[in-house]
Design an enzyme around this catalytic site. Structure first.
Site, PDB file in Angstrom:
ATOM      1  N   LYS A  53       0.763  -1.100   0.030  1.00 44.93           N
ATOM      2  CA  LYS A  53       0.024  -0.264  -0.040  1.00 44.93           C
ATOM      3  C   LYS A  53       0.819   1.168   0.078  1.00 44.93           C
ATOM      4  CE  LYS A  53      -3.703  -2.302   2.191  1.00 44.93           C
ATOM      5  NZ  LYS A  53      -4.130  -2.785   3.443  1.00 44.93           N
ATOM      6  N   GLN A  97      -4.491  -1.678   9.779  1.00 44.28           N
ATOM      7  CA  GLN A  97      -4.452  -3.023   9.307  1.00 44.28           C
ATOM      8  C   GLN A  97      -5.265  -4.104  10.247  1.00 44.28           C
ATOM      9  OE1 GLN A  97      -3.429  -3.638   5.924  1.00 44.28           O
ATOM     10  NE2 GLN A  97      -4.120  -5.843   6.446  1.00 44.28           N
ATOM     11  N   ASP A 120     -10.895   3.394   4.596  1.00 43.77           N
ATOM     12  CA  ASP A 120     -11.691   1.841   4.602  1.00 43.77           C
ATOM     13  C   ASP A 120     -13.117   1.938   4.593  1.00 43.77           C
ATOM     14  OD1 ASP A 120      -9.850  -0.161   4.311  1.00 43.77           O
ATOM     15  OD2 ASP A 120      -9.586  -0.408   6.413  1.00 43.77           O
TER      16      ASP A 120
END
Ligand code: NAP
Length: 282
Positions: A53, A97, A120
């Protein structure tokens, strides 16, 4: 044989667009869109995801930050990290994460993220905006599914769409995105009676179950678009939730695993980061 929906090529096109638009945004505002990844613990797979990422971010001319916390961090330490990045104006997107290790509770951590930085799309404010079809940050994998349908010009309006799986991160948001594009949506799950009878009605079939190759060719309407979100590691390698050999004989278009939905998730994360940067400065 079905058209293969190429997630790698579609993700590359999204990256190209985001890179171009990020450069224009920097030229206009002097601010480089920034993403921070927060990783608690040292899970090898999570480290790989987080690194890719960050690398992709830099390639597209966006700022990348990373905070690694030890696996034995307290709930307070993790939440303090989020609070610090909330207050840091260099950052437009915060990604924690998942899963968090040990007894750490992800729910309060995710709820602490400033909704304007929720790339997200899991914060309750983002979920509410999705349900109400208001502009906002959409979860990356579901947004990736919609981008694949768009890229391959698969008609959604009026289509019968069946989503197998009702999780908060994939099934439900995909179903809502399809609904907002005027598909007639059915959500199937583990209690659905006669799943094959339901899936055979689908012009668009999205599988987000987590069971290797459970959707077989006989469960698919001839000509349907089949989007396989599943990622299952088996002895014979990585497979989806769809049995590709039989499904690709019947479907009109189908995503492979790997190389279908998978590559779209990071692409949409970067697209969300740029969108967050824009929204935060509009
Ligand atoms: P999840 O939270 O485990 O949800 C699975 C869903 O499938 C549940 O709603 C469950 O029903 C349903 N289900 C289970 N067995 C079923 C059956 N026999 N018939 C019908 N429905 C059944 O999984 P998830 O997080 O949504 O992930 C789904 C898959 O997508 C996994 O393989 C995951 O690895 C993959 N994934 C991929 C990406 C990507 O980037 N490509 C991102 C996220 C997830 P109940 O609700 O009734 O239990």
């Amino acid at each position: 044989m079905a058209t293969v929906i190429d997630g790698k090529a579609t993700a590359a096109a999204v990256h190209e667009r985001v890179g171009r638009e990020a450069a224009a945004f920097v030229a206009e505002t002097g601010h480089m869109p920034g993403l921070v990844t927060i990783l608690v613990g040292e899970d090898a797979a999570s480290q790989v995801y987080v690194r890719s990422k960050g690398e992709r971010c830099k390639e597209l001319g966006m700022a990348s930050f990373h905070e690694g916390l030890p696996a034995d961090s307290s709930q307070d330490q993790v939440e303090s990290a989020v609070a610090r990045w909330n207050a840091d104006d260099r950052v437009d997107g915060i990604l924690v994460q998942l899963p968090l290790p040990g007894d750490l509770d992800s729910k309060p951590v995710l709820e602490l993220i400033d909704p304007s930085k929720d790339v997200d799309g899991f914060h309750p404010v983002s979920v509410g905006r999705l349900v109400a079809n208001q502009p906002g940050l959409r979860p990356c994998t579901p947004a990736g599914v919609m981008e694949l349908l768009r890229a391959y010009e698969i008609p959604v309006t009026g289509a019968d769409a069946v989503v197998v799986g009702r999780s908060d991160i994939v099934g439900k948001p995909v179903a809502l995105l399809l609904l907002h594009q005027s598909a007639t949506v059915t959500i199937a799950h583990s209690r659905t009676r006669d799943l094959a009878e339901v899936t055979r009605r689908a012009d668009i079939l999205v599988a987000a179950v987590g069971r290797p190759e459970m959707i077989t060719g006989d469960m698919i309407k001839p000509g349907a678009a089949v989007i396989d979100v599943g990622i299952n590691r088996t002895e014979s390698g990585l497979v989806g939730d769809v049995h590709y050999p039989s499904a690709s004989e019947v479907a009109g278009a189908i995503t492979p695993v790997p190389g279908g939905v998978g590559p779209m998730t990071i692409a949409m994360l970067l697209s969300n980061t740029l969108q967050a940067a824009r929204l935060r400065r509009s």
